[in-house]
Write a protein that holds these residues in place. Structure first.
Motif, mmCIF file in Angstrom:
data_model
loop_
_atom_site.group_PDB
_atom_site.id
_atom_site.type_symbol
_atom_site.label_atom_id
_atom_site.label_comp_id
_atom_site.label_asym_id
_atom_site.label_seq_id
_atom_site.Cartn_x
_atom_site.Cartn_y
_atom_site.Cartn_z
ATOM 1 N N ASP A 164 44.388 29.196 44.757
ATOM 2 C CA ASP A 164 44.654 29.184 43.323
ATOM 3 C C ASP A 164 43.343 29.292 42.544
ATOM 4 O O ASP A 164 42.914 28.354 41.865
ATOM 5 N N LEU A 165 42.701 30.446 42.678
ATOM 6 C CA LEU A 165 41.440 30.705 42.005
ATOM 7 C C LEU A 165 41.450 32.127 41.456
ATOM 8 O O LEU A 165 42.234 32.969 41.913
ATOM 9 N N GLN A 166 40.559 32.373 40.485
ATOM 10 C CA GLN A 166 40.413 33.701 39.914
ATOM 11 C C GLN A 166 39.030 34.258 40.222
ATOM 12 O O GLN A 166 38.043 33.528 40.239
ATOM 13 N N VAL A 167 38.992 35.578 40.454
ATOM 14 C CA VAL A 167 37.748 36.260 40.805
ATOM 15 C C VAL A 167 37.626 37.512 39.944
ATOM 16 O O VAL A 167 38.625 38.012 39.408
ATOM 17 N N PRO A 168 36.406 38.052 39.784
ATOM 18 C CA PRO A 168 36.256 39.318 39.063
ATOM 19 C C PRO A 168 37.073 40.417 39.737
ATOM 20 O O PRO A 168 36.958 40.655 40.943
ATOM 21 N N ALA A 169 37.903 41.083 38.955
ATOM 22 C CA ALA A 169 38.839 42.065 39.510
ATOM 23 C C ALA A 169 38.124 43.246 40.145
ATOM 24 O O ALA A 169 38.672 43.904 41.040
ATOM 25 N N ASP A 170 36.910 43.547 39.692
ATOM 26 C CA ASP A 170 36.183 44.703 40.199
ATOM 27 C C ASP A 170 35.230 44.356 41.341
ATOM 28 O O ASP A 170 34.363 45.171 41.690
ATOM 29 N N SER A 171 35.367 43.163 41.946
ATOM 30 C CA SER A 171 34.532 42.797 43.084
ATOM 31 C C SER A 171 34.714 43.812 44.212
ATOM 32 O O SER A 171 35.789 44.397 44.373
ATOM 33 N N GLU A 172 33.668 43.983 45.006
ATOM 34 C CA GLU A 172 33.776 44.868 46.171
ATOM 35 C C GLU A 172 34.538 44.176 47.302
ATOM 36 O O GLU A 172 35.377 44.790 47.960
ATOM 37 N N PHE A 173 34.245 42.902 47.552
ATOM 38 C CA PHE A 173 34.915 42.085 48.564
ATOM 39 C C PHE A 173 35.258 40.727 47.952
ATOM 40 O O PHE A 173 34.542 40.236 47.082
ATOM 41 N N VAL A 174 36.312 40.096 48.460
ATOM 42 C CA VAL A 174 36.620 38.704 48.121
ATOM 43 C C VAL A 174 37.021 37.989 49.408
ATOM 44 O O VAL A 174 37.886 38.456 50.153
ATOM 45 N N LEU A 175 36.365 36.845 49.680
ATOM 46 C CA LEU A 175 36.698 36.008 50.830
ATOM 47 C C LEU A 175 37.404 34.761 50.315
ATOM 48 O O LEU A 175 36.892 34.091 49.421
ATOM 49 N N GLU A 176 38.561 34.424 50.873
ATOM 50 C CA GLU A 176 39.338 33.276 50.409
ATOM 51 C C GLU A 176 39.452 32.243 51.528
ATOM 52 O O GLU A 176 39.805 32.586 52.666
ATOM 53 N N GLY A 177 39.155 30.977 51.204
ATOM 54 C CA GLY A 177 39.204 29.946 52.228
ATOM 55 C C GLY A 177 39.271 28.554 51.660
ATOM 56 O O GLY A 177 39.442 28.357 50.443
ATOM 57 N N THR A 178 39.123 27.560 52.542
ATOM 58 C CA THR A 178 39.168 26.156 52.126
ATOM 59 C C THR A 178 38.108 25.360 52.885
ATOM 60 O O THR A 178 37.691 25.730 53.984
ATOM 61 N N ILE A 179 37.689 24.260 52.251
ATOM 62 C CA ILE A 179 36.788 23.299 52.889
ATOM 63 C C ILE A 179 37.549 21.993 53.069
ATOM 64 O O ILE A 179 38.110 21.452 52.114
ATOM 65 N N LYS A 190 37.219 41.014 33.466
ATOM 66 C CA LYS A 190 38.590 41.115 33.968
ATOM 67 C C LYS A 190 38.701 40.278 35.243
ATOM 68 O O LYS A 190 37.946 40.476 36.196
ATOM 69 N N LEU A 191 39.641 39.333 35.251
ATOM 70 C CA LEU A 191 39.842 38.446 36.391
ATOM 71 C C LEU A 191 41.158 38.755 37.097
ATOM 72 O O LEU A 191 42.100 39.272 36.487
ATOM 73 N N ALA A 192 41.214 38.411 38.381
ATOM 74 C CA ALA A 192 42.426 38.599 39.177
ATOM 75 C C ALA A 192 42.714 37.325 39.954
ATOM 76 O O ALA A 192 41.786 36.628 40.386
ATOM 77 N N ASN A 193 43.990 37.006 40.146
ATOM 78 C CA ASN A 193 44.372 35.865 40.959
ATOM 79 C C ASN A 193 44.165 36.181 42.437
ATOM 80 O O ASN A 193 44.491 37.288 42.892
ATOM 81 N N CYS A 194 43.620 35.220 43.169
ATOM 82 C CA CYS A 194 43.465 35.402 44.610
ATOM 83 C C CYS A 194 44.831 35.429 45.297
ATOM 84 O O CYS A 194 45.842 35.021 44.717
ATOM 85 N N LYS A 195 44.854 35.870 46.543
ATOM 86 C CA LYS A 195 46.106 35.996 47.286
ATOM 87 C C LYS A 195 46.549 34.698 47.942
ATOM 88 O O LYS A 195 47.751 34.435 48.052
ATOM 89 N N THR A 196 45.607 33.858 48.402
ATOM 90 C CA THR A 196 45.984 32.675 49.179
ATOM 91 C C THR A 196 45.442 31.372 48.616
ATOM 92 O O THR A 196 45.760 30.305 49.144
#
Length: 502
Positions: A256-271, A248-254
């Motif tokens: 345009d990527l998808q992450v496992p919906a059941d992750s404990e933490f998600v860090l969103e950023g850019t390089i 199960k995947l979820a769209n990130c908040k900031t």
């Protein structure tokens, strides 16, 4: 795939393979010192519930035994890993079925692929708490500092998710990240990895590279991300094949990527291409501190997590470590795929003591002169992960490649170094290997420890010693009569010579 990290921790606990540590512990040096001792003893997984300076518990050593790796893969026995390898091998090089049974088997595989496709979760647990902008503070995470001379705190078991800025194809890798400030980290990846390729593509297009780090996912997904086999399938589909149902995947908040919906933490950023900071030194899998290297800087603008998350981590170093145990499991998965690529190979083994990739022992059914050398050369080119294997030892199929006594005997009795050792100089190599004269370039050695046949040798080979089969059968039948039934010969043999063959 309905399971998440916390559900897996409950399963491990239920099987009596988890210890909860409730006294205060320090994420700097102390947690890894405790965990390292447990790993060497083949001990249980650990859950530190009172980590100094942090609000979240730390899980470590979850996959510190092959048994627990099998549980993570929804399996009970290591032999089942080879069955999975056969399935992946069929997807890699599908062949038209010649029999009805083969057609049925391939049809079942296609059905498995259909079940493995990722799904969507619009109300993901990983976004129960959302922190943006100035509220982002990575110091709240219980990041470890494993060794005294490490440059700082690190993330080790995060899924680093990027995508090609032109095609949108995602990549999921497991890379080390070093904390640089409350909202920045450097990422250490080799130039051949998917994330590095995506960053180069972003630079060519004058764009920033979006990055998401998923922390605390189902260990099965970590196994999928750590399987670099050349199949044109995403890591999410791999994980679905591993687990029997889609991630199960979820769209990130900031981003345009998808992450496992059941992750404990998600860090969103850019390089931003070209923005780097010194990364390292850190204790690495080679058993030494690595060097300092300018590495891409990730700026994080959003952190999401569950309401009561658990932080999953591990650390590198000289085996045994969790990464080495994972490699043993991957060895089992690779075996059928390697047999498909190099048909004469009957079995292969990557010893943990050789960092699970620096030395390989392969057995073949020898058919012609020079066969061992050909097999070694084919091994190096069969799969990308064998590119950095320094030593390949080729033995006859009668040798138990997992028994060091038999392998050493084969080398000692069948090898003439002037004839049976060959070296390939200055080949592309692991930059972390300090043994190489030039960083990034190194030699490879092949050792032919097979029985020699003309014209490899001019003389007749000696006849091997064997027990009389009838007498051996008689002794087997009378073993209890001798009063020796209580003696386990295999265990006595192993302990006598200081080996653990299990």
């Amino acid at each position: 795939m309905a399971r998440d990290l916390q559900e897996f921790i409950k399963q491990v606990d239920k099987r009596g393979q988890l210890r909860r540590i409730t006294v205060p512990v320090d994420p700097e040096l102390e947690i890894t010192e405790i965990s390292n001792r447990m790993l060497k003893a083949g001990g249980p997984a650990l859950l530190f519930e009172n980590v100094k300076g942090a609000s979240y518990p730390v899980a470590i050593n979850l996959m510190g035994t092959l048994e627990r790796v099998c549980w993570a893969m929804n399996m009970e026995h290591p032999e089942e890993l080879e069955t999975l390898g056969k399935k992946l091998g069929m997807l890699q090089q599908p062949k038209p079925p010649k029999k009805v049974s083969q057609a049925i088997e391939f049809g079942k595989l296609l059905l498995d692929v259909a079940k493995a496709k990722p799904g969507r979760d619009f109300f993901p647990p990983c976004q129960e708490v959302i922190e943006k902008g100035e509220d982002v503070d990575l110091n709240r995470l219980p990041l470890l500092r494993p060794y005294p001379e490490d440059a700082g705190k690190i993330i080790t078991l995060g899924l680093v998710i990027t995508k090609d800025v032109e095609t949108g194809t995602p990549n999921v890798g497991v890379y080390r990240l070093q904390l640089q400030s409350k909202n920045t980290m450097t990422v250490h990846w080799l130039s051949v990895r998917g994330g590095a390729r995506h960053l180069r593509k972003a630079a060519e297009n004058g764009k920033k590279l979006e990055v998401a780090i998923a922390l605390g996912v189902d260990p099965l997904i970590i196994m999928a991300a750590a399987t670099p086999i050349p199949v044109d399938l995403s890591e999410w589909l791999f994980a679905g094949l591993y687990g029997g149902s889609g991630v199960k995947l979820a769209n990130c908040k900031t981003v345009d990527l998808q992450v496992p919906a059941d992750s404990e933490f998600v860090l969103e950023g850019t390089i931003t291409p070209g923005e780097v900071l010194p990364d390292g030194p850190f204790g690495d899998h080679m058993g030494y501190y690595g060097g300092v290297e300018d590495s891409p800087l990730i700026r994080f603008q959003c952190v999401t997590h569950r309401k009561n998350p658990v932080y999953l981590t591990t650390f590198s170093g000289r085996p045994p470590k969790e990464e080495a145990i994972l490699a043993i499991a991957l060895n089992r998965i690779y075996t059928p795929i390697l047999r498909q690529q190099v048909s004469e190979i009957t079995d292969f083994f990557l010893p943990m003591e050789a960092l699970s990739y620096k030395a390989a022992i392969i057995s073949i059914k020898k058919a012609y002169p020079g066969h061992a050398k050909r097999s070694a050369l084919a091994f190096w080119s069969a799969l990308p992960q064998f590119t950095y294997t320094k030593f390949v030892i080729v033995v006859d199929e009668s040798i138990n490649i997992r028994d060091p006594r038999e392998v050493v005997w084969a080398i000692s009795s069948k090898v003439d170094p002037s004839r049976d050792v060959f070296i390939l100089p200055e080949t592309p190599f692991d930059s972390l290997d300090f043994a190489s004269e030039k960083i990034g370039l190194g030699g490879r050695m092949g050792i032919d420890a097979t029985t020699k046949i003309p014209p490899e040798t001019d003389h007749e080979w000696g006849k091997p010693l064997e027990s009389d089969p009838e007498m051996a059968k008689t002794v087997d039948q009378r073993w209890e009569e001798y009063g020796l039934a209580d003696i386990n010969l295999e265990e006595v043999n192993a302990s006598l010579f200081g080996y653990d063959l299990h």
